[in-house]
Design a protein around this motif. Structure first.
Motif, PDB file in Angstrom:
ATOM      1  N   CYS A  71       9.270   2.771 -26.610  1.00  0.00           N
ATOM      2  CA  CYS A  71       8.873   4.097 -27.084  1.00  0.00           C
ATOM      3  C   CYS A  71       8.828   4.135 -28.596  1.00  0.00           C
ATOM      4  CB  CYS A  71       9.846   5.161 -26.601  1.00  0.00           C
ATOM      5  SG  CYS A  71       9.932   5.224 -24.841  1.00  0.00           S
ATOM      6  N   ALA A  72       7.678   4.506 -29.127  1.00  0.00           N
ATOM      7  CA  ALA A  72       7.538   4.626 -30.572  1.00  0.00           C
ATOM      8  C   ALA A  72       8.352   5.800 -31.100  1.00  0.00           C
ATOM      9  CB  ALA A  72       6.070   4.813 -30.937  1.00  0.00           C
ATOM     10  N   ASP A  73       8.563   6.810 -30.249  1.00  0.00           N
ATOM     11  CA  ASP A  73       9.277   7.994 -30.701  1.00  0.00           C
ATOM     12  C   ASP A  73      10.786   7.865 -30.538  1.00  0.00           C
ATOM     13  OD1 ASP A  73       8.718  10.131 -27.772  1.00  0.00           O
ATOM     14  OD2 ASP A  73       9.585   8.153 -27.979  1.00  0.00           O
ATOM     15  N   GLY A  74      11.264   6.717 -30.064  1.00  0.00           N
ATOM     16  CA  GLY A  74      12.698   6.510 -29.911  1.00  0.00           C
ATOM     17  C   GLY A  74      13.289   7.270 -28.741  1.00  0.00           C
ATOM     18  N   GLY A  75      12.465   7.691 -27.776  1.00  0.00           N
ATOM     19  CA  GLY A  75      12.946   8.444 -26.616  1.00  0.00           C
ATOM     20  C   GLY A  75      13.959   7.650 -25.825  1.00  0.00           C
ATOM     21  N   ASN A  76      14.742   8.338 -25.043  1.00  0.00           N
ATOM     22  CA  ASN A  76      15.790   7.709 -24.253  1.00  0.00           C
ATOM     23  C   ASN A  76      15.239   7.336 -22.887  1.00  0.00           C
ATOM     24  OD1 ASN A  76      18.199   6.800 -23.303  1.00  0.00           O
ATOM     25  ND2 ASN A  76      19.083   8.824 -23.001  1.00  0.00           N
ATOM     26  N   SER A  77      14.955   6.065 -22.673  1.00  0.00           N
ATOM     27  CA  SER A  77      14.392   5.598 -21.424  1.00  0.00           C
ATOM     28  C   SER A  77      15.500   5.315 -20.425  1.00  0.00           C
ATOM     29  CB  SER A  77      13.590   4.321 -21.673  1.00  0.00           C
ATOM     30  OG  SER A  77      13.040   3.858 -20.469  1.00  0.00           O
ATOM     31  N   SER A  78      15.303   5.757 -19.181  1.00  0.00           N
ATOM     32  CA  SER A  78      16.280   5.475 -18.139  1.00  0.00           C
ATOM     33  C   SER A  78      15.991   4.148 -17.447  1.00  0.00           C
ATOM     34  CB  SER A  78      16.310   6.614 -17.123  1.00  0.00           C
ATOM     35  OG  SER A  78      15.060   6.742 -16.502  1.00  0.00           O
ATOM     36  N   LEU A  79      14.834   3.545 -17.721  1.00  0.00           N
ATOM     37  CA  LEU A  79      14.461   2.268 -17.137  1.00  0.00           C
ATOM     38  C   LEU A  79      14.395   1.199 -18.212  1.00  0.00           C
ATOM     39  CD1 LEU A  79      11.463   3.366 -14.875  1.00  0.00           C
ATOM     40  CD2 LEU A  79      13.774   2.850 -14.143  1.00  0.00           C
ATOM     41  N   THR A 122       9.393   4.835 -21.479  1.00  0.00           N
ATOM     42  CA  THR A 122       8.885   3.465 -21.413  1.00  0.00           C
ATOM     43  C   THR A 122       7.686   3.398 -20.476  1.00  0.00           C
ATOM     44  OG1 THR A 122      11.068   2.539 -21.872  1.00  0.00           O
ATOM     45  CG2 THR A 122       9.468   1.063 -20.849  1.00  0.00           C
ATOM     46  N   VAL A 123       7.799   4.032 -19.328  1.00  0.00           N
ATOM     47  CA  VAL A 123       6.699   4.055 -18.365  1.00  0.00           C
ATOM     48  C   VAL A 123       5.485   4.763 -18.972  1.00  0.00           C
ATOM     49  CG1 VAL A 123       5.951   4.950 -16.127  1.00  0.00           C
ATOM     50  CG2 VAL A 123       8.195   3.874 -16.341  1.00  0.00           C
ATOM     51  N   ALA A 124       5.703   5.887 -19.625  1.00  0.00           N
ATOM     52  CA  ALA A 124       4.599   6.633 -20.242  1.00  0.00           C
ATOM     53  C   ALA A 124       3.881   5.781 -21.277  1.00  0.00           C
ATOM     54  CB  ALA A 124       5.121   7.925 -20.879  1.00  0.00           C
ATOM     55  N   ARG A 125       4.641   5.081 -22.088  1.00  0.00           N
ATOM     56  CA  ARG A 125       4.053   4.227 -23.128  1.00  0.00           C
ATOM     57  C   ARG A 125       3.216   3.105 -22.508  1.00  0.00           C
ATOM     58  NH1 ARG A 125       3.465   4.070 -28.784  1.00  0.00           N
ATOM     59  NH2 ARG A 125       3.700   1.936 -29.443  1.00  0.00           N
ATOM     60  N   LEU A 126       3.741   2.488 -21.441  1.00  0.00           N
ATOM     61  CA  LEU A 126       3.008   1.414 -20.781  1.00  0.00           C
ATOM     62  C   LEU A 126       1.756   1.943 -20.071  1.00  0.00           C
ATOM     63  CD1 LEU A 126       5.984  -0.656 -19.340  1.00  0.00           C
ATOM     64  CD2 LEU A 126       4.485  -1.275 -21.251  1.00  0.00           C
ATOM     65  N   LEU A 127       1.851   3.120 -19.467  1.00  0.00           N
ATOM     66  CA  LEU A 127       0.669   3.719 -18.840  1.00  0.00           C
ATOM     67  C   LEU A 127      -0.409   4.011 -19.879  1.00  0.00           C
ATOM     68  CD1 LEU A 127       2.197   6.198 -16.240  1.00  0.00           C
ATOM     69  CD2 LEU A 127       0.789   4.191 -15.749  1.00  0.00           C
TER      70      LEU A 127
END
Length: 143
Positions: free
Chosen positions: A31-39, A129-134
């Motif tokens: 994540c470019a925005d530094g979001g907290n990924s659960s995966l 993470t999923v959003a970024r990859l999508l």
């Protein structure tokens, strides 16, 4: 490796639903925005390796609402067949419904991304993470 349900699921409206998975810091997020990924990155790639799961998540992100599983199946089949949803043959629609029920939705649910009940599917957590990859996959498909 058996995964527990996420400890906190962020719904699209930023509400939280509790479950029970500890956060461990895991692998670095894409994540470019530094979001907290659960995966972890590996988990996200594993989930998105299946084109049907990518199509499901992409469609649910675009509609931003709960959808009937049959409508989701129609859109997934149309994307695979590169046709209009109204032109999906009955046999392809039946295969898509079966694929969603047995193969595509269970891993997405187990990882806390979607929920489904009574034939309705909803995106409950847009993991960063999923959003970024999508987004990267969609950009690659357009080029």
């Amino acid at each position: 490796m058996t995964r527990n349900r996420p400890s906190t699921l962020r719904t699209r409206s930023t509400q939280t639903v509790s479950a029970d998975r500890p956060t461990d810091g895991g692998a670095p997020s894409l994540c470019a925005d530094g979001g907290n990924s659960s995966l972890s990155t590996d988990e996200a790639f594993s989930l998105l390796a299946d084109p049907t799961r990518r199509h499901v998540l992409d469609y649910l992100r675009r509609v931003d609402a709960a959808v009937q599983r049959s409508a989701l199946a129609r859109h997934v089949a149309a994307r695979k067949l590169d046709c209009d949803p109204d032109e999906v043959p009955t046999d392809a629609l039946e295969r898509a419904v079966t694929n969603l029920h047995h193969l595509a939705l269970p891993p997405l649910r187990a990882n806390g991304l979607v929920e489904y009940s009574d034939g309705v599917v909803v995106l409950i957590d847009e993991d960063p993470t999923v959003a970024r990859l999508l987004d990267a996959a969609a950009a690659a498909e357009r080029s």
